[in-house]
Design an enzyme around this catalytic site. Structure first.
Site, mmCIF file in Angstrom:
data_model
loop_
_atom_site.group_PDB
_atom_site.id
_atom_site.type_symbol
_atom_site.label_atom_id
_atom_site.label_comp_id
_atom_site.label_asym_id
_atom_site.label_seq_id
_atom_site.Cartn_x
_atom_site.Cartn_y
_atom_site.Cartn_z
ATOM 1 N N ARG A 36 0.806 -1.210 0.000
ATOM 2 C CA ARG A 36 0.000 0.000 0.000
ATOM 3 C C ARG A 36 0.843 1.266 0.000
ATOM 4 N NH1 ARG A 36 -2.371 -3.935 2.733
ATOM 5 N NH2 ARG A 36 -1.120 -3.518 4.560
ATOM 6 N N HIS A 68 6.846 -10.246 -6.036
ATOM 7 C CA HIS A 68 5.670 -9.632 -6.676
ATOM 8 C C HIS A 68 5.749 -8.127 -6.443
ATOM 9 C CE1 HIS A 68 1.772 -8.937 -8.275
ATOM 10 N NE2 HIS A 68 1.400 -10.200 -8.251
ATOM 11 N N TYR A 71 0.938 -3.686 -5.998
ATOM 12 C CA TYR A 71 -0.282 -3.495 -6.801
ATOM 13 C C TYR A 71 -0.475 -2.042 -7.235
ATOM 14 C CZ TYR A 71 -2.268 -8.036 -5.367
ATOM 15 O OH TYR A 71 -2.522 -9.354 -5.156
ATOM 16 N N HIS A 108 1.847 -6.665 -12.568
ATOM 17 C CA HIS A 108 0.582 -6.521 -13.296
ATOM 18 C C HIS A 108 0.827 -5.448 -14.364
ATOM 19 C CE1 HIS A 108 -1.846 -8.013 -9.564
ATOM 20 N NE2 HIS A 108 -1.081 -8.919 -10.092
ATOM 21 N N GLU A 145 2.319 -10.258 -15.818
ATOM 22 C CA GLU A 145 1.317 -11.267 -15.457
ATOM 23 C C GLU A 145 0.130 -11.215 -16.411
ATOM 24 O OE1 GLU A 145 0.437 -11.432 -11.309
ATOM 25 O OE2 GLU A 145 -1.121 -12.958 -11.557
ATOM 26 N N ASP A 179 -1.027 -16.917 -14.744
ATOM 27 C CA ASP A 179 -1.920 -17.130 -13.605
ATOM 28 C C ASP A 179 -3.134 -17.928 -14.096
ATOM 29 O OD1 ASP A 179 -4.154 -16.659 -11.766
ATOM 30 O OD2 ASP A 179 -2.849 -15.228 -10.754
ATOM 31 N N HIS A 182 -6.545 -16.157 -13.684
ATOM 32 C CA HIS A 182 -6.705 -15.011 -14.584
ATOM 33 C C HIS A 182 -6.958 -15.465 -16.030
ATOM 34 C CE1 HIS A 182 -4.079 -12.317 -11.745
ATOM 35 N NE2 HIS A 182 -5.179 -12.767 -11.169
ATOM 36 N N HIS A 216 1.255 -18.704 -11.454
ATOM 37 C CA HIS A 216 0.441 -18.562 -10.249
ATOM 38 C C HIS A 216 -0.648 -19.619 -10.375
ATOM 39 C CE1 HIS A 216 1.523 -14.059 -9.493
ATOM 40 N NE2 HIS A 216 2.493 -14.889 -9.182
ATOM 41 N N ASP A 229 -11.611 -11.622 -11.187
ATOM 42 C CA ASP A 229 -10.374 -12.115 -10.586
ATOM 43 C C ASP A 229 -10.619 -12.481 -9.127
ATOM 44 O OD1 ASP A 229 -7.818 -12.587 -9.716
ATOM 45 O OD2 ASP A 229 -7.089 -10.547 -10.000
ATOM 46 N N HIS A 231 -9.783 -15.685 -6.544
ATOM 47 C CA HIS A 231 -9.073 -16.953 -6.419
ATOM 48 C C HIS A 231 -9.803 -17.924 -5.484
ATOM 49 C CE1 HIS A 231 -5.071 -14.655 -7.401
ATOM 50 N NE2 HIS A 231 -5.995 -14.506 -8.320
ATOM 51 N N GLU A 261 -1.696 -18.467 -4.766
ATOM 52 C CA GLU A 261 -2.206 -17.218 -4.167
ATOM 53 C C GLU A 261 -3.644 -17.474 -3.729
ATOM 54 O OE1 GLU A 261 -0.310 -13.692 -6.833
ATOM 55 O OE2 GLU A 261 -1.755 -14.970 -7.843
HETATM 56 ZN ZN LIG Z 1 -1.483 -13.893 -9.748
#
Ligand SMILES: [Zn+2]
Length: 289
Positions: A36, A68, A71, A108, A145, A179, A182, A216, A229, A231, A261
């Site tokens: 964040r 990773h 975000y 991403h 990704e 992924d 995804h 992933h 999206d 999971h 994930e």
């Molecule tokens: Zn992923």
């Protein structure tokens, strides 16, 4: 394949190895800084040394450790300030990974925020060209990704990533993260052997199989082509266990890392997060023939 799960880096990135070991991982993935925050305290020599000692201890056992990127980063942003901030934050992710001796940095690709696919993809390519040029000689790779296509997310079509890899033209510095959730949500079916073979052929004709560096592994809470999206635990979603069997038994992915994930908790189940990850890993291992 090397099977593992995403782990927290709370208290220091080096702590991820011990956590991964508790879940019986052969590979793992972490965020090297808070997801964040734009800026993180630079890694000091003591924590780099500590990390390298742990990495050595787990070499060939929990290996590789995949990074990773945060975000927050959106190198497709049409807002110049946000685009620059994102480009610089990506550069920082690569600096940190390089300092830790890590090759794979999953990113991403970004969201075009309503400006359209073409403009968004061009901005992603521009940022990646700048960042890879700035970090020439690094061993790090940006693994773009494949995305579900939620909102204005780019990278839900194989052609998007094929275009980006071609435009950036830095084969030693780029790669792709596949992924399963995804790609399935984006509309590519691979549940039957026939569909898996057709999907792989399409992947090879567009992106090229040699570009895939990491997976992933997530089942999907929503149907094929839902563009959503979310999971799910392995075998409990719309992909189902058989969909994963094709990957874990495909000799082309023999040495590839595949990282879960999936949710870390189950309602009404008091097992800890490591046991839940191990449950999903056991399901994948049971599929290996
Ligand atoms: Zn992923």
């Amino acid at each position: 394949m090397k099977l593992g799960a995403q782990m927290s880096a709370a208290g220091g990135v080096w702590k991820a190895f011990g956590r991964a070991e508790q879940a019986e991982c052969e590979t793992t993935m972490v965020y090297t800084k808070s997801n964040r925050q734009w800026k993180a305290k630079p890694l000091d020599e003591k924590s780099i040394a500590k990390f390298k000692t742990e990495a050595e201890k787990y070499r060939g056992k929990i290996d590789p450790l995949v990074v990773h990127a945060a975000y927050l980063i959106n190198i497709a942003s049409p807002k110049p300030e946000l685009w620059e901030k994102s480009r610089d934050a990506l550069r920082d992710e690569l600096d940190r990974a390089e300092q830790l001796g890590l090759e794979l940095v999953v990113l991403h690709p970004g969201s075009h925020m309503g400006e359209g696919e073409e403009a968004g993809l061009a901005r992603i390519a521009k940022a990646l060209r700048e960042v890879t040029a700035d970090t020439a000689g690094y061993q790090t790779r940006v693994c773009l990704e494949l995305m579900a296509g939620q909102g204005t997310n780019l990278g839900a079509k194989f052609e998007h990533l094929a275009y980006l890899l071609n435009e950036v033209d830095a084969p030693d510095r780029m790669g792709v993260c596949f992924d399963t959730c995804h790609v399935f949500a984006a509309g590519y079916d691979f549940r039957s052997a026939e569909n898996y073979a057709a999907m792989i052929a399409e992947l090879d004709n567009t992106i090229g199989l040699e570009q895939i560096k990491v997976f992933h592994f997530n089942d999907s809470k929503h149907e094929l082509g839902s563009l959503r999206d979310r999971h799910e635990h392995i075998g409990e979603g719309f992909i189902g266990a058989e969909g994963f069997a094709h990957f874990v038994n495909d000799p082309r992915w023999k040495d590839h890392p595949a990282v879960l994930e999936t949710p870390k908790k189950i309602k009404g189940d008091d097992r800890d997060e490591f046991a839940i990850d191990k449950m999903n890993l056991d399901r994948l291992r049971a599929l290996i023939q």
